[in-house]
Design a protein around this motif. Structure first.
Motif, mmCIF file in Angstrom:
data_model
loop_
_atom_site.group_PDB
_atom_site.id
_atom_site.type_symbol
_atom_site.label_atom_id
_atom_site.label_comp_id
_atom_site.label_asym_id
_atom_site.label_seq_id
_atom_site.Cartn_x
_atom_site.Cartn_y
_atom_site.Cartn_z
ATOM 1 N N GLY A 2 0.783 -1.219 0.000
ATOM 2 C CA GLY A 2 0.000 0.000 0.000
ATOM 3 C C GLY A 2 0.817 1.272 0.000
ATOM 4 N N ASN A 4 2.619 2.557 -2.247
ATOM 5 C CA ASN A 4 2.641 3.256 -3.534
ATOM 6 C C ASN A 4 1.327 3.976 -3.835
ATOM 7 O OD1 ASN A 4 1.297 0.814 -3.827
ATOM 8 N ND2 ASN A 4 1.750 0.682 -5.989
ATOM 9 N N ILE A 5 0.358 3.933 -2.925
ATOM 10 C CA ILE A 5 -0.931 4.582 -3.134
ATOM 11 C C ILE A 5 -1.125 5.619 -2.029
ATOM 12 C CG2 ILE A 5 -3.424 4.257 -3.298
ATOM 13 C CD1 ILE A 5 -2.796 1.371 -4.201
ATOM 14 N N GLY A 7 -2.405 7.831 0.778
ATOM 15 C CA GLY A 7 -3.546 7.721 1.666
ATOM 16 C C GLY A 7 -3.927 6.306 2.054
ATOM 17 N N LYS A 8 -3.406 5.318 1.327
ATOM 18 C CA LYS A 8 -3.737 3.932 1.660
ATOM 19 C C LYS A 8 -2.829 3.459 2.802
ATOM 20 C CE LYS A 8 -4.272 -0.669 -0.279
ATOM 21 N NZ LYS A 8 -4.175 -1.514 -1.452
ATOM 22 N N PRO A 9 -3.411 2.846 3.835
ATOM 23 C CA PRO A 9 -2.570 2.395 4.952
ATOM 24 C C PRO A 9 -1.676 1.220 4.539
ATOM 25 C CG PRO A 9 -4.830 1.651 5.243
ATOM 26 C CD PRO A 9 -4.821 2.556 4.046
ATOM 27 N N ARG A 10 -0.501 1.165 5.132
ATOM 28 C CA ARG A 10 0.408 0.043 4.897
ATOM 29 C C ARG A 10 -0.048 -1.144 5.738
ATOM 30 N NH1 ARG A 10 6.669 1.777 4.654
ATOM 31 N NH2 ARG A 10 6.567 2.700 2.592
#
Length: 47
Positions: A2, A4-5, A7-10
């Motif tokens: 995540g 590379n996106i 706002g997306k949580p890791r």
């Protein structure tokens, strides 16, 4: 996963089915020539 996106949580993605089952799934996907996947990038262009 995540990173590379924006706002997306890791998160850590773990397959709990065991290594032999995972390898079989991977082999089946390869045997079907990666059906359902869209492959691209520099490696695909140089092939």
């Amino acid at each position: 996963m995540g990173a590379n996106i924006p706002g997306k949580p890791r998160v850590c993605m773990v397959y709990l089915g065991g290594a032999p089952a995972y390898r079989k799934i991977c082999a089946d996907v390869e045997a079907k020539d990666y059906e359902g996947f869209t492959l691209g990038g520099s490696a695909a262009r140089s092939a």
